[in-house]
Structure formats: structure tokens, C-alpha cells
Enzyme design. Sequence first.
Site, PDB file in Angstrom:
ATOM      1  N   GLY A  17       0.826  -1.206   0.000  1.00 53.21           N
ATOM      2  CA  GLY A  17       0.000   0.000   0.000  1.00 53.21           C
ATOM      3  C   GLY A  17       0.857   1.251   0.000  1.00 53.21           C
ATOM      4  O   GLY A  17       2.077   1.210   0.200  1.00 53.21           O
ATOM      5  N   GLY A  41       3.415   7.857   3.344  1.00 51.39           N
ATOM      6  CA  GLY A  41       4.490   6.975   2.922  1.00 51.39           C
ATOM      7  C   GLY A  41       3.964   5.676   2.344  1.00 51.39           C
ATOM      8  O   GLY A  41       2.852   5.615   1.827  1.00 51.39           O
ATOM      9  N   VAL A  96       3.505   1.213   2.691  1.00 51.32           N
ATOM     10  CA  VAL A  96       3.332   0.104   3.626  1.00 51.32           C
ATOM     11  C   VAL A  96       3.857  -1.164   2.955  1.00 51.32           C
ATOM     12  O   VAL A  96       3.499  -1.457   1.805  1.00 51.32           O
ATOM     13  CB  VAL A  96       1.853  -0.079   4.027  1.00 51.32           C
ATOM     14  CG1 VAL A  96       1.720  -1.230   5.025  1.00 51.32           C
ATOM     15  CG2 VAL A  96       1.297   1.207   4.636  1.00 51.32           C
ATOM     16  N   LYS A 135       5.463   0.509   8.000  1.00 49.35           N
ATOM     17  CA  LYS A 135       5.065   1.774   7.392  1.00 49.35           C
ATOM     18  C   LYS A 135       6.312   2.626   7.266  1.00 49.35           C
ATOM     19  O   LYS A 135       6.900   3.048   8.274  1.00 49.35           O
ATOM     20  CB  LYS A 135       4.018   2.495   8.233  1.00 49.35           C
ATOM     21  CG  LYS A 135       3.526   3.762   7.549  1.00 49.35           C
ATOM     22  CD  LYS A 135       2.099   4.101   7.929  1.00 49.35           C
ATOM     23  CE  LYS A 135       1.551   5.130   6.966  1.00 49.35           C
ATOM     24  NZ  LYS A 135       0.194   4.900   6.572  1.00 49.35           N
ATOM     25  N   ASP A 182      -7.551  10.448  11.929  1.00 53.21           N
ATOM     26  CA  ASP A 182      -8.021  10.045  10.595  1.00 53.21           C
ATOM     27  C   ASP A 182      -8.803   8.733  10.686  1.00 53.21           C
ATOM     28  O   ASP A 182      -8.569   7.806   9.923  1.00 53.21           O
ATOM     29  CB  ASP A 182      -6.847   9.906   9.626  1.00 53.21           C
ATOM     30  CG  ASP A 182      -7.295   9.931   8.158  1.00 53.21           C
ATOM     31  OD1 ASP A 182      -8.439  10.368   7.888  1.00 53.21           O
ATOM     32  OD2 ASP A 182      -6.513   9.529   7.289  1.00 53.21           O
TER      33      ASP A 182
END
Length: 498
Positions: free
Chosen positions: A18, A23, A25, A39, A133
Site C-alpha cells: 500500500g 508513505g 506500507v 510503514k 483520521d
Amino acid sequence: MSESWQLGSRYVLERRIGAGAMGQVWAGRDVDGRPLAFKLLRPEMADDPTVVARFLQERNLLVNLRSPHVIRVHDLVVEGPRLAIVMDYIGGPSLRGLLQQRGNLPPAEVASLGSRIAAGLAAVHGAGVLHRDLKPENVLLDETPNGLEPKLADFGIASLAVTATGHVGTANVIGTPQYLAPELGDGLPSGRASDLYALGITLYEMACGIVPFSSDSPVALLRMHADHAPGRPDGMPDELWHLVAALMAKNPGDRPDDASAVAAQLADMVPRFAGMPAPAPLHASPPTRLIGSALPTSGSSPETVSDDDDESTSHRRSIALGVGLVVGLCLVALVAWLLLRDTGSEQTKAKPSATTSSSTTRAQPTVVPLSSRLAGSEAEKNSATIDGRDFDDAVVARDLTPPTCTRPVRFTLDGEFTQMELLAGFNARPNPSGDTGAVVVRLDGDTKQTVNFSSEKAKALSLDVTGVRSLVLELRAQRCSPQDHQSIALAEGKLRRQ
């Protein structure tokens, strides 16, 4: 990169799974073969010693956070130009994936999953961290023998966002507009109440398959969060709706302030909702209700008005309008009589009317495009395409060149305006490259806010500019070579004044 590579002495990263604004993953393992997720934060963050110091300060706080409803952080690694967070690897889907598969969930499942998400949020808050978030994408579902176990991910990482001066900013972090609390849209600091607002939006979406507020314009979406009460979806039980509405109160002080108490309320609902089917998922948000700038007060939230209340309110409003009409006609007759009685000149009689008209005009908000106040030669007014939408009146940065990859774009406000709104993003070409960018806001030389975005997703910004004479928006790109860089554009830029 797709080949395996070493991180420090204990970890091997095997494949990228991802990417986002903060950044990439990766999936990998440690020296004992334990599967882990990594991450990797933006490389430029490692260039600032203040950021690295804050990163290391966060280590004990995050590594010591323990909850069955939160992704466990095992390590924070600083290695040369890399900052990495090492955490549990969850092979199951996210809550977003579950909703995409099923549309929405039965009330009992909403309450059950929601209770554990709230418990995870309580653990995060108890450790002195804000999520900032919360949304279905950041709730991972671990497949256990007892079913799906939700776990919060990406908590606290927003606190590592970099401001214009290179120092860490923790207050003005913009999240995802669909889940953004009204106070954050106004540029105010986030708090536990902001996370609980996002939880309310998430519960709403779990119950009916759609968020309460939607718009093609991120700026308009932020205003809906601030000015509209959500519509109640059909099929949502009263008890669940009252809690969701309280979580979505416009005033942070009117929301529940304890995530653990919210978790207990939701857990109590599970047996009472047993056997209730999931209603048909909605494909459009229920009608919202404009509430203007008035904030709901404790004990009388406008979001929870019933149909009977609406009918009674409508009846009272009709009576009030009728009374107002009669009073208005009487006032008109009185003014006409006074004017006819006045023996002054026509010029004297005209002055009050002109003054009234001028005062009324000044009271109306004036909106001008941000591009009309552009100063200097760092940017130009041009057309742009952001998030697949075309704009004719955008501001596009010129000549972002290595090594800084930045461009300060100046606007002259001269203290005339009270609010600025804009949409910031890459002026996308086909096949976006995954770049990240940022807009740093400086008002009269003082840094006020940093908005980060990726080539796949723009970000909206709303800011108080009352009395501000000079506005500088510093545009930053992760890369700026001719082969890789996509120019940054500011669209839907508006300035308002009273």
C-alpha cells in the site's frame, strides 16, 4: 520495489502492499519469521533532526500501547534516510472492504463492531494519542475463530506531519473530508471530540452504506459538516440514531467526551438489536437540514428532531410568518405616513434610503476568486485537472526545481477578507506516479497550517484570514524532476469578506 530488502538487523521487507500521503506500507518479517507490516514514512522527514527526535520520543508511547482493538506497534526504526514503524500484519480486509462487499450491516453488527472500535479509540486516547483520521480504511479486521475483530490502524501517525519550518505540527492536521469534524474544517486544533465525530460518521456509514454528507467539492463538503444536520437513514433504530447524532454534534462540547462510555453504550445495544435485518443500503445521502451557524446546545441537539417535532415546528413557523407579515405591513404603512408628512426636500428624504441600501450591501458576504489576488511570478492562473475534475480558474505553480522542489506563491489580501477556501492537489497527468505534495500556509509571515496530499487525492482547506494583508502558500513536491513531477495546482480558491 518488489524484491526483498533488509531494514536494520532484525527485519526483512518483502513486498509493498500500500501507499498513502504519509508513505508506503510493506509486508515482511523479523529474524524469527514472524509476519509484520512496515510503514515507511516520507524520506524527507528523516532530513530534519527535530522530526527524528519527535519520532523517537513517540516510540515508548506507541510501543507500550496495548489493546486488543488496536494494531500493535512493535518498533520504530531510524536507519539513514528511513523512518519506519513496525507493527502487526493483519491479513484480513479493512472495514472499507467489508462495506464494499456487503453494502451495509445489520444494527447488531454495527453496534458490536462499533463498540470495539470505540474501545480501541479509548485506549488510544488513554495513551495520550489522537487518531486524527478514523475512517473504514483505517479499521482492519482480523479473522479470528470468534469472527472479525476490528483493530485501529494509523493512529497517532498524523502527529508526525511536518510544518513549513520543518518542525512537527500536531494541531492543524487535515484528515479525510467525509469524516472531518467541523472544528477541523475551520482550522482549529483537533481533540478527542474530533475523533468521536469521525466515529459517528463511521457508524452512520456502517448502518446505511453511505456517509451523511457528500459533495463533488471538498470545500462545499466542509461547509456541510459545519452548517447541515445529517438526515436520518431509514431502518436505523432510535437508540443507535440518538447516539450517532450526538457524536455528530456541531459543537465539540456537545459530543460525548469519553470513548469508553460510547463503547459501553454500543455494547448494551447488541442484544436488543439481535435479529434485526440490515435495511437496504442507500445510494444517496438522506436530505440534510441547513442549520446555519447556530451550534446545538447540550440536551437539545437539532440532529435528533423527530417527525412530530418537525410538524410542530412547521406549524409554529407558519404562525410566526403570518404574524411577521402583519407587523411588516403595519411598519410599511407607518413609514409611508412619516415620509408623506415630512416637509423636507427630496434630497433630504433620499438620504436615509441610500444609507440603508449601502448598509444592506455591506452586510452581504462578497466572494472573489483567489486567483484574482495573485502577486509575483511564481505561479499563473491557468486550467488544471485535480482528482479527475477540470478547473478553468486554477493557480498553477511554475518552475518547481531541484533541490528544494518548493515554490512560494504570494497573494495580496490587504486586510480585506475574512475567510479563504481552496482545493489543493496535483495537476494530474494520466497514470499518476504516487507522488506526495504539501501546501504550507503563511499569514503575514507566520506559519499557520500544513496540508499534505497525494497524486491520487486532493485536500480541501478553509482558514480564517481576518485582517491578513499577505498570504503565502508554499507549494512542495516530493519529486520535481521533469520526468517524474506533476505540477501542483490550487483550485476552487475563494476569498470571502463581509
